[in-house]
Design an enzyme around this catalytic site. Sequence first.
Site, mmCIF file in Angstrom:
data_model
loop_
_atom_site.group_PDB
_atom_site.id
_atom_site.type_symbol
_atom_site.label_atom_id
_atom_site.label_comp_id
_atom_site.label_asym_id
_atom_site.label_seq_id
_atom_site.Cartn_x
_atom_site.Cartn_y
_atom_site.Cartn_z
ATOM 1 N N CYS A 42 0.826 -1.210 0.000
ATOM 2 C CA CYS A 42 0.000 0.000 0.000
ATOM 3 C C CYS A 42 0.862 1.263 0.000
ATOM 4 O O CYS A 42 1.999 1.251 0.451
ATOM 5 C CB CYS A 42 -0.888 0.012 1.222
ATOM 6 S SG CYS A 42 -1.813 -1.513 1.426
ATOM 7 N N ARG A 83 2.341 1.437 -5.803
ATOM 8 C CA ARG A 83 2.537 0.532 -4.673
ATOM 9 C C ARG A 83 1.328 -0.359 -4.423
ATOM 10 O O ARG A 83 1.402 -1.308 -3.640
ATOM 11 C CB ARG A 83 2.830 1.331 -3.408
ATOM 12 C CG ARG A 83 4.091 2.143 -3.485
ATOM 13 C CD ARG A 83 4.347 2.830 -2.178
ATOM 14 N NE ARG A 83 4.847 1.890 -1.188
ATOM 15 C CZ ARG A 83 6.118 1.720 -0.890
ATOM 16 N NH1 ARG A 83 7.028 2.432 -1.496
ATOM 17 N NH2 ARG A 83 6.496 0.848 0.014
ATOM 18 N N TRP A 103 -3.345 -2.329 -1.603
ATOM 19 C CA TRP A 103 -3.152 -3.650 -2.213
ATOM 20 C C TRP A 103 -3.734 -4.623 -1.198
ATOM 21 O O TRP A 103 -3.197 -4.808 -0.108
ATOM 22 C CB TRP A 103 -1.669 -3.919 -2.433
ATOM 23 C CG TRP A 103 -1.392 -5.183 -3.202
ATOM 24 C CD1 TRP A 103 -1.336 -5.323 -4.558
ATOM 25 C CD2 TRP A 103 -1.145 -6.484 -2.665
ATOM 26 N NE1 TRP A 103 -1.072 -6.632 -4.890
ATOM 27 C CE2 TRP A 103 -0.951 -7.365 -3.751
ATOM 28 C CE3 TRP A 103 -1.067 -7.000 -1.372
ATOM 29 C CZ2 TRP A 103 -0.676 -8.721 -3.588
ATOM 30 C CZ3 TRP A 103 -0.808 -8.352 -1.209
ATOM 31 C CH2 TRP A 103 -0.607 -9.194 -2.312
ATOM 32 N N ASN A 133 -0.423 0.074 6.211
ATOM 33 C CA ASN A 133 0.254 -0.801 5.262
ATOM 34 C C ASN A 133 0.832 -1.957 6.056
ATOM 35 O O ASN A 133 1.407 -1.735 7.117
ATOM 36 C CB ASN A 133 1.378 -0.040 4.544
ATOM 37 C CG ASN A 133 2.193 -0.945 3.643
ATOM 38 O OD1 ASN A 133 1.689 -1.926 3.118
ATOM 39 N ND2 ASN A 133 3.463 -0.608 3.451
ATOM 40 N N GLY A 134 0.667 -3.182 5.568
ATOM 41 C CA GLY A 134 1.231 -4.332 6.270
ATOM 42 C C GLY A 134 0.150 -5.297 6.696
ATOM 43 O O GLY A 134 -0.967 -5.269 6.178
ATOM 44 N N GLU A 139 14.169 -14.146 -16.669
ATOM 45 C CA GLU A 139 13.701 -12.763 -16.553
ATOM 46 C C GLU A 139 12.798 -12.388 -17.736
ATOM 47 O O GLU A 139 11.777 -11.716 -17.562
ATOM 48 C CB GLU A 139 14.918 -11.817 -16.456
ATOM 49 C CG GLU A 139 14.606 -10.329 -16.494
ATOM 50 C CD GLU A 139 13.748 -9.826 -15.340
ATOM 51 O OE1 GLU A 139 13.403 -10.603 -14.449
ATOM 52 O OE2 GLU A 139 13.382 -8.637 -15.376
ATOM 53 N N LYS A 196 8.914 -11.181 -17.251
ATOM 54 C CA LYS A 196 8.391 -9.909 -17.772
ATOM 55 C C LYS A 196 7.109 -10.158 -18.559
ATOM 56 O O LYS A 196 6.136 -9.417 -18.431
ATOM 57 C CB LYS A 196 9.411 -9.202 -18.693
ATOM 58 C CG LYS A 196 10.602 -8.608 -18.013
ATOM 59 C CD LYS A 196 10.348 -7.298 -17.306
ATOM 60 C CE LYS A 196 10.041 -7.428 -15.859
ATOM 61 N NZ LYS A 196 11.043 -7.736 -14.891
ATOM 62 N N GLU A 210 4.129 -11.216 -16.152
ATOM 63 C CA GLU A 210 3.542 -10.185 -15.295
ATOM 64 C C GLU A 210 2.889 -9.067 -16.093
ATOM 65 O O GLU A 210 1.947 -8.438 -15.618
ATOM 66 C CB GLU A 210 4.542 -9.649 -14.267
ATOM 67 C CG GLU A 210 5.710 -8.882 -14.801
ATOM 68 C CD GLU A 210 6.646 -8.382 -13.687
ATOM 69 O OE1 GLU A 210 6.194 -8.113 -12.574
ATOM 70 O OE2 GLU A 210 7.853 -8.257 -13.968
ATOM 71 N N HIS A 219 15.867 -32.805 -21.389
ATOM 72 C CA HIS A 219 15.462 -33.528 -20.172
ATOM 73 C C HIS A 219 13.983 -33.305 -19.870
ATOM 74 O O HIS A 219 13.539 -33.598 -18.760
ATOM 75 C CB HIS A 219 16.332 -33.093 -18.992
ATOM 76 C CG HIS A 219 17.789 -33.373 -19.213
ATOM 77 N ND1 HIS A 219 18.315 -34.645 -19.173
ATOM 78 C CD2 HIS A 219 18.817 -32.552 -19.529
ATOM 79 C CE1 HIS A 219 19.612 -34.584 -19.431
ATOM 80 N NE2 HIS A 219 19.947 -33.332 -19.664
ATOM 81 N N LYS A 232 4.283 -2.805 -6.544
ATOM 82 C CA LYS A 232 5.710 -2.592 -6.767
ATOM 83 C C LYS A 232 6.557 -3.145 -5.626
ATOM 84 O O LYS A 232 7.587 -3.759 -5.842
ATOM 85 C CB LYS A 232 5.956 -1.082 -6.924
ATOM 86 C CG LYS A 232 7.399 -0.705 -7.178
ATOM 87 C CD LYS A 232 7.867 -1.218 -8.514
ATOM 88 C CE LYS A 232 9.302 -0.859 -8.822
ATOM 89 N NZ LYS A 232 9.823 -1.724 -9.903
HETATM 90 O O1 M6R Z 1 12.070 -4.243 -4.532
HETATM 91 P P1 M6R Z 1 12.681 -5.589 -4.812
HETATM 92 O O2 M6R Z 1 13.799 -5.523 -5.795
HETATM 93 O O3 M6R Z 1 13.083 -6.313 -3.545
HETATM 94 O O4 M6R Z 1 11.518 -6.438 -5.469
HETATM 95 C C1 M6R Z 1 11.690 -7.804 -5.737
HETATM 96 C C2 M6R Z 1 10.599 -8.336 -6.637
HETATM 97 O O5 M6R Z 1 9.348 -8.218 -5.999
HETATM 98 C C3 M6R Z 1 10.549 -7.606 -7.980
HETATM 99 O O6 M6R Z 1 11.759 -7.677 -8.648
HETATM 100 C C4 M6R Z 1 9.434 -8.202 -8.870
HETATM 101 O O7 M6R Z 1 9.753 -9.514 -9.216
HETATM 102 C C5 M6R Z 1 9.229 -7.328 -10.106
HETATM 103 N N1 M6R Z 1 7.840 -6.988 -10.242
HETATM 104 C C6 M6R Z 1 9.611 -7.995 -11.373
HETATM 105 O O8 M6R Z 1 9.412 -7.180 -12.469
#
Ligand code: M6R
Length: 619
Positions: free
Chosen positions: A2, A30, A78, A105-106, A488, A492, A495, A511, A614
């Site tokens: 949040c 966030r 969130w 938040n939390g 990666e 991408k 997500e 395999h 985020k």
């Molecule tokens: O803020 P951080 O780098 O610790 O975040 C880690 C992951 O949550 C973050 O990299 C997430 O996987 C991204 N949304 C990927 O694009």
Amino acid sequence: MCGIVGYVGPATDGTALDVVMEGLARLEYRGYDSAGIAVIDGDHVAFRKRSGKLVNLRDEITGRPLSATTTAIGHTRWATHGGPTDDNAHPHLGGPEGRLALIHNGIIENFHSLKTELLAQGVTFASETDTEVAAHLVAAAYERTHDLTAAMLATVARLHGAFTLLAIHADQPGVVVGARRNSPLVVGLGDGANYLGSDVAAFIGHTREAMELGQDQIVTITPDSVSVIGFDGTPAQGRRYHVDWDAAAAEKGGYPSFMAKEIDEQPHAVADTLLGRTKDDGELVLDELRVSEDALRAVDKIIIVACGTAAYAGMVAKYAIEHWTRIPCEVELAHEFRYRDPVVNGTTLVVSVSQSGETMDTLMAVKHANELGALTVSICNTHGSTIPRESDAVLYTHAGPEIAVASTKAFLAQITACYLLGLYLAQLRGGTAADEAQAVMRELREVPDKIQTVLDRMDRVREIARFMADSRSVLFLGRHVGFPVALEGALKLKELAYIHAEGFAAGELKHGPIALIEPGQPVFVIVPGPDTPHDLHAKVVSNIQEIRARGARTLVVAQDGDEAVVPFADEVIRVPRTPPLLQPLLTVVPLQVFACQLATAKGLDVDQPRNLAKSVTVE
Ligand code: M6R
């Protein structure tokens, strides 16, 4: 998760609403499933809240305006406890006639028992959230103490879990009280006005002077004062700092999305992360680490802990760090590391990698490593965040604010910073390792220009992405440092475009995963440069032939001049030549552009993908 904003300004000013709404717009990344705001309006608290994105709250306020005020708190959510509904949106009210408003938040882990206790006392609840428990507790404590700070102090003693709380009370206009435990909260220091935010983006349009708070602290702001106490009630001090970026850095600057802008900023992210970290003769200087050279020389094992994209940066770094230092290096997802029984002692270096510095899983891993006696170093992009504070040392990446939920420039900056750490350890070891470190640094300094070259060539990748907007599945293959790049690339796409995507180690193909190949299946292959040791280039070219023979559509990322791939590639995406260990800094870029463009072609919001936030500040 949040986003939280608080503001108190001059008694004659009516801007609190605007300041908080602007802060929420900057923090929407966030969490964005509902939003709300509470203000002190004369002798009562007024609030508006709406499920959905911030625009819904804006419309609500346009339809039912709030009065000008000097004191306000705002929240973008969130959802954890309770779905994303109007009722569950923050703020939550407490006390007689709802004279207290609170945002959170939390996660309050013991909310169930507290709620049972409050229900038995006749308290009625208007939501399904854990937050509302805190609102009722602070309000009840206020009835006893008639002081919002004292009420917050009494309440936090009863809460378990991780939380940032902000509260206002109608009896105390001109005061916002915040509390934090394992969840972010920073103070913005203005001139006759003060601010609170989950991060500095909340108030960057108004001040660049900030104050970092420690764990388990309560802060009380008025227009002219900021006072901090610990959860034990003793006075405490925050650490003041200047934010080295401005509001423009947190805006789109003409780009269609933050993600598109941040992809384009990658040459700078890498260059700035390298900046000032070498002497003229090429010797690395990482004085900022503030760890004795002896302690670093004693390190006999390295464990990198991180999540998501940051963990893939760690996986890339493992190849390089072990090669340069000959110190065994493991990479582990932070949440797995924390709850098994890792072998860690005083000569283990635990390196956490986190853009936000607030990822709860990574934070818990760092705390666990500290308890086990490890030396902990944080690689982080956010000054004033929690993970660097909890670590013995920090090496900052200088990527600038990353707003898009999908991490791009932070990934490149994280690899760069991990490499600096690895090269520094190699330098400390002396001998040939030190010579190699200097040679690699020279190559690294050329990387930003090479990334720019890749970016300048992305038209065809965008075109391919548009053609492929209806794809149902895309696979990614890589080997050596290309393997985490494949992972990666798949992340991408998942997500942003919500399509099935998987990354594989190319050597693993036969395999199992090769069974997935059917006619027309798109497969990106990240090909190591022809000069990669152990004939890996030839091995991956063979893999391309194997999947093509089974009908795959091959999209090959290969170095300039690599003609061996041409006969077997449906598309060749070229990157400049660079030494094997530095290739991920180039080869990942087309995959980022591809995902961004494909999601855009599907009409999706690339900056705020569904279900994500985020900064993941809950475990
Ligand atoms: O803020 P951080 O780098 O610790 O975040 C880690 C992951 O949550 C973050 O990299 C997430 O996987 C991204 N949304 C990927 O694009």
